[in-house]
Design a protein around this motif. Structure first.
Motif, PDB file in Angstrom:
ATOM      1  N   GLY A  21       0.815  -1.211   0.000  1.00 22.84           N
ATOM      2  CA  GLY A  21       0.000   0.000   0.000  1.00 22.84           C
ATOM      3  C   GLY A  21       0.849   1.261   0.000  1.00 22.84           C
ATOM      4  N   MET A  22       1.993   1.216   0.681  1.00 24.60           N
ATOM      5  CA  MET A  22       2.894   2.367   0.702  1.00 24.60           C
ATOM      6  C   MET A  22       3.509   2.613  -0.677  1.00 24.60           C
ATOM      7  N   LEU A  23       3.808   1.526  -1.376  1.00 28.26           N
ATOM      8  CA  LEU A  23       4.447   1.635  -2.690  1.00 28.26           C
ATOM      9  C   LEU A  23       3.452   1.880  -3.815  1.00 28.26           C
ATOM     10  N   ALA A  24       2.161   1.681  -3.556  1.00 31.07           N
ATOM     11  CA  ALA A  24       1.129   1.761  -4.596  1.00 31.07           C
ATOM     12  C   ALA A  24       1.153   3.060  -5.412  1.00 31.07           C
ATOM     13  N   PRO A  25       1.417   4.239  -4.812  1.00 33.35           N
ATOM     14  CA  PRO A  25       1.383   5.451  -5.637  1.00 33.35           C
ATOM     15  C   PRO A  25       2.592   5.625  -6.549  1.00 33.35           C
ATOM     16  N   LEU A  26       3.617   4.797  -6.396  1.00 31.98           N
ATOM     17  CA  LEU A  26       4.844   4.982  -7.160  1.00 31.98           C
ATOM     18  C   LEU A  26       4.758   4.268  -8.498  1.00 31.98           C
ATOM     19  N   THR A  30       9.016   6.974 -11.048  1.00 34.66           N
ATOM     20  CA  THR A  30       9.017   7.866  -9.888  1.00 34.66           C
ATOM     21  C   THR A  30      10.420   7.950  -9.293  1.00 34.66           C
ATOM     22  N   LYS A  31      10.922   9.154  -9.092  1.00 25.18           N
ATOM     23  CA  LYS A  31      12.234   9.397  -8.473  1.00 25.18           C
ATOM     24  C   LYS A  31      12.025   9.663  -6.992  1.00 25.18           C
ATOM     25  N   TRP A  32      12.658   8.858  -6.151  1.00 33.11           N
ATOM     26  CA  TRP A  32      12.522   8.938  -4.692  1.00 33.11           C
ATOM     27  C   TRP A  32      13.877   9.320  -4.126  1.00 33.11           C
ATOM     28  N   THR A  33      13.970  10.472  -3.456  1.00 31.27           N
ATOM     29  CA  THR A  33      15.252  10.958  -2.939  1.00 31.27           C
ATOM     30  C   THR A  33      15.244  10.997  -1.422  1.00 31.27           C
ATOM     31  N   GLU A  34      16.169  10.226  -0.845  1.00 31.82           N
ATOM     32  CA  GLU A  34      16.441  10.266   0.585  1.00 31.82           C
ATOM     33  C   GLU A  34      17.551  11.296   0.805  1.00 31.82           C
ATOM     34  N   ALA A  35      17.446  12.108   1.836  1.00 27.49           N
ATOM     35  CA  ALA A  35      18.321  13.252   2.075  1.00 27.49           C
ATOM     36  C   ALA A  35      19.792  12.863   2.205  1.00 27.49           C
ATOM     37  N   ALA A  36      20.650  13.747   1.713  1.00 28.83           N
ATOM     38  CA  ALA A  36      22.090  13.594   1.902  1.00 28.83           C
ATOM     39  C   ALA A  36      22.381  13.528   3.392  1.00 28.83           C
ATOM     40  N   TYR A  44      16.380   6.889  -5.844  1.00 29.65           N
ATOM     41  CA  TYR A  44      15.973   5.566  -6.313  1.00 29.65           C
ATOM     42  C   TYR A  44      14.799   5.735  -7.262  1.00 29.65           C
ATOM     43  N   THR A  45      14.724   4.878  -8.254  1.00 31.31           N
ATOM     44  CA  THR A  45      13.696   4.999  -9.278  1.00 31.31           C
ATOM     45  C   THR A  45      12.758   3.806  -9.236  1.00 31.31           C
ATOM     46  N   GLY A  46      11.479   4.093  -9.073  1.00 29.65           N
ATOM     47  CA  GLY A  46      10.450   3.061  -9.103  1.00 29.65           C
ATOM     48  C   GLY A  46      10.288   2.331  -7.789  1.00 29.65           C
ATOM     49  N   PRO A  47       9.169   1.625  -7.660  1.00 30.72           N
ATOM     50  CA  PRO A  47       8.846   0.964  -6.394  1.00 30.72           C
ATOM     51  C   PRO A  47       9.819  -0.136  -5.988  1.00 30.72           C
ATOM     52  N   GLY A  48      10.417  -0.834  -6.927  1.00 28.94           N
ATOM     53  CA  GLY A  48      11.361  -1.904  -6.580  1.00 28.94           C
ATOM     54  C   GLY A  48      12.602  -1.375  -5.885  1.00 28.94           C
ATOM     55  N   GLU A  49      13.185  -0.317  -6.440  1.00 32.75           N
ATOM     56  CA  GLU A  49      14.382   0.272  -5.817  1.00 32.75           C
ATOM     57  C   GLU A  49      14.050   0.898  -4.466  1.00 32.75           C
ATOM     58  N   VAL A  50      12.896   1.539  -4.361  1.00 33.49           N
ATOM     59  CA  VAL A  50      12.499   2.154  -3.092  1.00 33.49           C
ATOM     60  C   VAL A  50      12.281   1.064  -2.045  1.00 33.49           C
ATOM     61  N   ARG A  51      11.626  -0.014  -2.426  1.00 36.43           N
ATOM     62  CA  ARG A  51      11.416  -1.128  -1.490  1.00 36.43           C
ATOM     63  C   ARG A  51      12.759  -1.638  -0.963  1.00 36.43           C
ATOM     64  N   GLU A  56      13.084  -1.885   2.991  1.00 36.30           N
ATOM     65  CA  GLU A  56      13.679  -3.133   3.488  1.00 36.30           C
ATOM     66  C   GLU A  56      14.931  -2.857   4.302  1.00 36.30           C
ATOM     67  N   ALA A  57      15.719  -1.862   3.891  1.00 38.11           N
ATOM     68  CA  ALA A  57      16.926  -1.509   4.649  1.00 38.11           C
ATOM     69  C   ALA A  57      16.559  -0.974   6.037  1.00 38.11           C
ATOM     70  N   ILE A  58      15.554  -0.126   6.102  1.00 37.74           N
ATOM     71  CA  ILE A  58      15.107   0.403   7.393  1.00 37.74           C
ATOM     72  C   ILE A  58      14.605  -0.734   8.279  1.00 37.74           C
ATOM     73  N   ALA A  59      13.799  -1.634   7.719  1.00 33.33           N
ATOM     74  CA  ALA A  59      13.246  -2.751   8.499  1.00 33.33           C
ATOM     75  C   ALA A  59      14.357  -3.645   9.052  1.00 33.33           C
TER      76      ALA A  59
END
Length: 128
Positions: A21-26, A30-36, A44-51, A56-59
């Motif tokens: 559900g969290m990844l559904a809007p991507l 979609t370009k997802w940027t985590e802060a420097a 990261y690009t797209g739901p697979g890279e973000v996951r 997954e890294a946070i979990a």
């Protein structure tokens, strides 16, 4: 569904621990940027890279990692989520609380970008 509804649904999925559900809007572009300076910094690009590189890294690294939404702001093609991250690092046992803003950018009703703005120093301090 409005831009606000899309992002509200993302945060509600986050509250439930619903990763699909969290990844559904991507979308695939979609370009997802985590802060420097943040432990998972990068774009990261797209739901697979973000996951893989974010959720997954946070979990893997944190217990009780959570984003608590305080305010959701409608700026037309940008939606801003303001809140707080909390968590306890599994290896160090240290906890943190950090303020954060998420900038969600839309084009023609689709999420095209996400940018995180966070006090990374507080997060990093919990990892050492």
């Amino acid at each position: 569904m409005s831009n606000m509804d899309v992002i509200r649904a993302h945060y509600e999925a986050s509250d439930r621990g619903d990763l699909p559900g969290m990844l559904a809007p991507l979308g695939p572009g979609t370009k997802w940027t985590e802060a420097a300076g943040f432990p998972y910094a990068g774009t990261y690009t797209g739901p697979g890279e973000v996951r893989e590189h974010v959720f997954e890294a946070i979990a893997k690294d944190w217990d009780g990692y959570r984003f608590s939404l305080g305010e959701l702001l409608d700026a037309g093609d940008t939606v801003i989520g303001v809140g707080t991250y909390t968590g306890t690092h599994r290896e160090t046992g240290k906890s943190f609380t950090a303020r954060v803003a998420h900038l969600w950018r839309f084009d023609a009703g689709a999420v095209v970008g996400f940018e995180q703005i966070v006090d990374s120093a507080l997060v990093v301090a919990a990892t050492t």
